[in-house]
Design a protein around this motif. Structure first.
Motif, PDB file in Angstrom:
ATOM      1  N   VAL A 136       0.917  -1.179  -0.067  1.00 58.14           N
ATOM      2  CA  VAL A 136      -0.105   0.106   0.108  1.00 58.14           C
ATOM      3  C   VAL A 136       0.886   1.149  -0.031  1.00 58.14           C
ATOM      4  N   ILE A 137       1.968   1.299   0.813  1.00 57.82           N
ATOM      5  CA  ILE A 137       2.687   2.348   0.917  1.00 57.82           C
ATOM      6  C   ILE A 137       3.510   2.631  -0.406  1.00 57.82           C
ATOM      7  N   PHE A 138       4.318   1.337  -0.797  1.00 56.68           N
ATOM      8  CA  PHE A 138       4.814   1.544  -2.098  1.00 56.68           C
ATOM      9  C   PHE A 138       3.954   1.899  -3.240  1.00 56.68           C
ATOM     10  N   GLU A 139       2.786   1.454  -3.484  1.00 61.88           N
ATOM     11  CA  GLU A 139       1.897   1.936  -4.644  1.00 61.88           C
ATOM     12  C   GLU A 139       1.357   3.569  -4.292  1.00 61.88           C
ATOM     13  N   TYR A 140       1.290   3.892  -3.398  1.00 61.46           N
ATOM     14  CA  TYR A 140       0.974   5.409  -2.891  1.00 61.46           C
ATOM     15  C   TYR A 140       2.186   6.170  -3.365  1.00 61.46           C
ATOM     16  N   ARG A 141       3.562   5.795  -2.889  1.00 63.45           N
ATOM     17  CA  ARG A 141       4.631   6.567  -3.161  1.00 63.45           C
ATOM     18  C   ARG A 141       4.918   6.555  -4.579  1.00 63.45           C
ATOM     19  N   THR A 142       5.147   5.283  -5.172  1.00 65.25           N
ATOM     20  CA  THR A 142       5.619   5.356  -6.553  1.00 65.25           C
ATOM     21  C   THR A 142       4.529   5.378  -7.529  1.00 65.25           C
ATOM     22  N   GLY A 143       3.478   4.801  -7.512  1.00 65.62           N
ATOM     23  CA  GLY A 143       2.164   4.739  -8.219  1.00 65.62           C
ATOM     24  C   GLY A 143       2.499   3.755  -9.555  1.00 65.62           C
ATOM     25  N   SER A 144       3.667   2.700  -9.105  1.00 66.31           N
ATOM     26  CA  SER A 144       3.670   1.671 -10.064  1.00 66.31           C
ATOM     27  C   SER A 144       2.756   0.747  -9.873  1.00 66.31           C
ATOM     28  N   ALA A 145       1.964   0.129 -10.743  1.00 66.16           N
ATOM     29  CA  ALA A 145       0.944  -0.815 -10.637  1.00 66.16           C
ATOM     30  C   ALA A 145       1.652  -2.200 -10.727  1.00 66.16           C
ATOM     31  N   ILE A 146       2.683  -2.460 -11.580  1.00 67.03           N
ATOM     32  CA  ILE A 146       3.100  -3.648 -11.833  1.00 67.03           C
ATOM     33  C   ILE A 146       3.962  -4.121 -10.549  1.00 67.03           C
ATOM     34  N   TRP A 147       4.936  -3.236 -10.162  1.00 68.32           N
ATOM     35  CA  TRP A 147       5.651  -3.838  -8.946  1.00 68.32           C
ATOM     36  C   TRP A 147       4.647  -3.790  -7.744  1.00 68.32           C
ATOM     37  N   SER A 148       3.556  -2.940  -7.736  1.00 70.09           N
ATOM     38  CA  SER A 148       2.670  -3.249  -6.487  1.00 70.09           C
ATOM     39  C   SER A 148       1.910  -4.455  -6.819  1.00 70.09           C
ATOM     40  N   GLU A 149       1.672  -5.134  -7.806  1.00 70.37           N
ATOM     41  CA  GLU A 149       0.989  -6.151  -7.801  1.00 70.37           C
ATOM     42  C   GLU A 149       1.929  -7.329  -7.457  1.00 70.37           C
ATOM     43  N   VAL A 150       3.374  -7.693  -7.990  1.00 65.64           N
ATOM     44  CA  VAL A 150       4.169  -8.280  -7.644  1.00 65.64           C
ATOM     45  C   VAL A 150       4.390  -8.500  -6.117  1.00 65.64           C
ATOM     46  N   ILE A 151       4.251  -7.300  -5.304  1.00 62.06           N
ATOM     47  CA  ILE A 151       4.437  -7.305  -3.937  1.00 62.06           C
ATOM     48  C   ILE A 151       3.188  -7.887  -3.260  1.00 62.06           C
ATOM     49  N   ASP A 152       2.038  -7.542  -4.097  1.00 62.06           N
ATOM     50  CA  ASP A 152       0.622  -8.073  -3.646  1.00 62.06           C
ATOM     51  C   ASP A 152       0.656  -9.690  -3.406  1.00 62.06           C
ATOM     52  N   ILE A 153       1.355 -10.243  -4.823  1.00 58.02           N
ATOM     53  CA  ILE A 153       1.385 -11.771  -5.005  1.00 58.02           C
ATOM     54  C   ILE A 153       2.178 -12.174  -3.876  1.00 58.02           C
TER      55      ILE A 153
END
Length: 191
Positions: A136-153
């Motif tokens: 959540v913090i990573f997506e909020y700060r970077t806005g990177s959807a791909i890396w955010s999904e990798v972290i989510d997985i």
């Protein structure tokens, strides 16, 4: 498959079911399920190794008892009825203690495994939650959807593994716990 083979299989299944029902129904006066064991030579009844002064039964003997008890509902009270002409009274007492000691050690090892699983479940759950929060913090700060999904997985893998160990892995250990309690408390008779 031809008709003759099907009939042969049906007959074999009926015979196996009949024998299984007969074996489970045999009970002693206290209502305990009886496991019959014939010993013709008790030279290898005890293991040559033990953790302390109390001897334990040999693995072959333990395997026989456990496989005989496997068809009985875990937690059911048991009686081991040993048929033998070669076991004297002193050995009877020794073999009772050795049997209880063996299954007590198995119970202790099983309890350690349950505690280890509980610690792993807690660790994986906390790690999964931490990784989800990081996502959540990573997506909020970077806005990177791909890396955010990798972290989510990654987070969901940790959480799924915690559920798998906690629900499915620990279930078999809990069944073993009941089985070992039955084996520790079983009556041992000599005929």
């Amino acid at each position: 498959m031809n008709k003759k083979a099907k009939n042969t299989l049906r007959e074999a299944k009926k015979e196996a079911d009949r024998r299984a029902n007969e074996a489970i129904k045999e009970r002693d006066s206290e209502g305990r399920v009886i496991i019959n064991m014939t010993v013709k030579d008790d030279a290898n009844f005890l293991s040559v190794f033990s953790e302390n002064d109390t001897p334990v039964i040999a693995n072959d003997v333990a395997d026989f008892i456990e496989s005989s008890a496997s068809s009985v509902v875990p937690g059911e009270l048991l009686t081991l009825r040993i048929h033998s002409d070669c076991i004297d009274e002193q050995e009877q007492t020794l073999y009772r203690k050795a049997t209880k000691e063996f299954f007590t050690q198995k119970y202790i090892a099983n309890e350690r495994e349950l505690k280890r699983n509980a610690l792993i479940v807690l660790t994986l759950t906390l790690l999964g939650i931490f990784v989800l929060a990081f996502r959540v913090i990573f997506e909020y700060r970077t806005g990177s959807a791909i890396w955010s999904e990798v972290i989510d997985i990654m987070a969901w893998v940790f959480l799924w593994e915690a559920v798998d160990i906690g629900v499915f892995g620990s279930r078999s250990l809990k069944m073993k716990r009941l089985r070992y309690i039955s084996l520790i408390s079983m009556n041992i008779e000599y005929v």
